[in-house]
Design a protein around this motif. Structure first.
Motif, PDB file in Angstrom:
ATOM      1  N   CYS A 250     -58.233  -5.780 -34.130  1.00 41.10           N
ATOM      2  CA  CYS A 250     -57.860  -5.126 -35.531  1.00 41.10           C
ATOM      3  C   CYS A 250     -57.778  -6.647 -35.639  1.00 41.10           C
ATOM      4  O   CYS A 250     -57.772  -6.737 -36.666  1.00 41.10           O
ATOM      5  CB  CYS A 250     -57.136  -3.876 -34.740  1.00 41.10           C
ATOM      6  SG  CYS A 250     -57.835  -2.370 -34.429  1.00 41.10           S
ATOM      7  N   PHE A 251     -56.813  -7.399 -35.197  1.00 42.02           N
ATOM      8  CA  PHE A 251     -56.425  -8.481 -35.619  1.00 42.02           C
ATOM      9  C   PHE A 251     -57.813  -9.203 -35.761  1.00 42.02           C
ATOM     10  O   PHE A 251     -57.913 -10.093 -37.052  1.00 42.02           O
ATOM     11  CB  PHE A 251     -55.315  -9.216 -34.914  1.00 42.02           C
ATOM     12  CG  PHE A 251     -55.244 -10.426 -35.357  1.00 42.02           C
ATOM     13  CD1 PHE A 251     -53.762 -10.889 -35.833  1.00 42.02           C
ATOM     14  CD2 PHE A 251     -55.477 -11.847 -34.639  1.00 42.02           C
ATOM     15  CE1 PHE A 251     -53.334 -12.248 -36.297  1.00 42.02           C
ATOM     16  CE2 PHE A 251     -54.953 -12.975 -34.536  1.00 42.02           C
ATOM     17  CZ  PHE A 251     -54.391 -13.095 -35.440  1.00 42.02           C
ATOM     18  N   GLU A 252     -58.693  -9.658 -34.832  1.00 38.41           N
ATOM     19  CA  GLU A 252     -59.780 -10.452 -35.743  1.00 38.41           C
ATOM     20  C   GLU A 252     -60.410 -10.031 -36.861  1.00 38.41           C
ATOM     21  O   GLU A 252     -61.178 -11.060 -37.453  1.00 38.41           O
ATOM     22  CB  GLU A 252     -60.405 -10.880 -34.306  1.00 38.41           C
ATOM     23  CG  GLU A 252     -59.100 -11.620 -33.164  1.00 38.41           C
ATOM     24  CD  GLU A 252     -60.285 -11.679 -31.739  1.00 38.41           C
ATOM     25  OE1 GLU A 252     -61.367 -10.262 -31.506  1.00 38.41           O
ATOM     26  OE2 GLU A 252     -59.982 -12.563 -30.656  1.00 38.41           O
ATOM     27  N   GLN A 253     -60.710  -8.661 -36.840  1.00 34.49           N
ATOM     28  CA  GLN A 253     -61.723  -7.922 -37.789  1.00 34.49           C
ATOM     29  C   GLN A 253     -60.637  -8.067 -38.667  1.00 34.49           C
ATOM     30  O   GLN A 253     -61.417  -8.038 -40.057  1.00 34.49           O
ATOM     31  CB  GLN A 253     -62.489  -6.491 -37.488  1.00 34.49           C
ATOM     32  CG  GLN A 253     -62.717  -6.740 -35.823  1.00 34.49           C
ATOM     33  CD  GLN A 253     -63.685  -5.941 -35.661  1.00 34.49           C
ATOM     34  OE1 GLN A 253     -63.858  -5.117 -36.316  1.00 34.49           O
ATOM     35  NE2 GLN A 253     -64.608  -5.621 -35.042  1.00 34.49           N
ATOM     36  N   SER A 254     -59.708  -8.233 -38.522  1.00 42.00           N
ATOM     37  CA  SER A 254     -59.171  -8.467 -39.936  1.00 42.00           C
ATOM     38  C   SER A 254     -58.363  -9.216 -40.867  1.00 42.00           C
ATOM     39  O   SER A 254     -57.318  -9.610 -41.586  1.00 42.00           O
ATOM     40  CB  SER A 254     -57.886  -6.554 -40.365  1.00 42.00           C
ATOM     41  OG  SER A 254     -56.821  -7.515 -39.073  1.00 42.00           O
TER      42      SER A 254
END
Length: 297
Positions: A82-86
């Motif tokens: 989630c951190f990377e995709q956001s």
């Protein structure tokens, strides 16, 4: 077939089970097992419980590594995705920003105060393996509130299904996971809260499988010097976001629906809508002007 409706409190929110339980099963045991699973997630992952694993991890920040089990590892690895995709907007280490943004504050935080707290924020600073985690800076914290409730809804659905329930709905504070359609084959009808508070749902959504999660910035806010600020904080700047007021998403799993809807609210409106479109899942989004977007409107 026995229809069971059971309401309870868990993870700081009202919860509900709507299950069709075969007569061959002990319905009280089925309900108790599901409620116990919700309680287990709360006890293990609430950062407000001194005995929780999350609190143990936070207390050990800057001091020592903490061992984690496969379930916790899976939640943390999903949080990394989630951190990377956001692009860093969804960050479970942003919880320490509550020290400068809280309901007792009378004035806006200074740049100095924000910059000091931001030195403790950043998922990419965590030292994380499959069986351990280390928060390298004293005062650093993780908060899994944006993931665990939805993960728990999926786990409870899987548990109920393993016990023999083939038709049911699990609602944990508005994050819904269903086990098939209703007994007669009809869909479950889920009302989406009107963020502008006239008491009536702004939409009714039908689902026969999967999950529906709704994230909103309308229920909690900070009121400072006559202006309301969202409780959702941009972990890159330390300031409240000004984006969509509500987003509802349908996905196969509640944890996926919940993270997609949560991330949408962390962007500016146009970027949030772009994010929802890029995920290619049915959604309903609402902005400050009450405009509705998406296939579910």
């Amino acid at each position: 077939m026995n229809r069971v409706n059971h309401q309870f409190q868990a993870m700081g929110c009202p919860c509900e089970l709507r299950l069709f339980v075969p007569e061959t099963l002990d319905q009280q045991k089925v309900v108790a097992t599901c409620v116990a699973e919700a309680s287990r997630f709360e006890k293990k992952y609430s950062r407000y419980r001194p005995s929780s694993l999350v609190n143990r991890i936070n207390v050990a920040a800057g001091i020592e590594t903490v061992d984690i089990d496969p379930e916790t590892s899976a939640i943390l690895q999903y949080s990394r995705v989630c951190f990377e995709q956001s692009n860093g907007f969804f960050d479970i280490t942003a919880g320490c920003l509550s020290s400068v943004w809280h309901h007792d504050m009378k004035r806006l935080p200074s740049d100095e105060a924000l910059n000091q707290v931001l030195t403790k924020v950043g998922f990419d600073r965590l030292i994380l393996s499959n069986d351990s985690i280390f928060l390298p800076v004293a005062g650093m914290e993780i908060d899994l509130g944006g993931v665990v409730k939805e993960y728990a809804a999926d786990a409870i659905a899987a548990l109920a299904k393993s016990m023999g329930v083939e038709h049911g709905l699990i609602n944990l504070g508005g994050d819904v996971r269903v086990i098939g359609a209703q007994l007669d084959g009809s869909p479950w009808i889920i009302g989406v809260t009107n963020p502008f508070g006239d008491g009536e749902p702004i939409a009714s959504i039908e689902i026969k499988a999967g999950a529906l999660a709704t994230s909103g910035s309308y229920e909690r806010f900070f009121s400072i010097e006559g202006k309301n600020y969202s409780h959702l904080i941009n972990p890159l700047t330390g300031w409240p976001v000004e984006g969509l007021v509500s987003a509802s998403v349908i996905a196969e799993q509640a944890v996926v629906a919940g993270s997609i809807s949560s991330i949408a609210l962390l962007f500016k409106v146009s970027d949030g809508l772009g994010w929802l479109e890029s995920c290619q899942m049915p959604y309903l989004a609402i902005d400050q002007s009450r405009e509705c977007y998406g296939a579910l409107k």
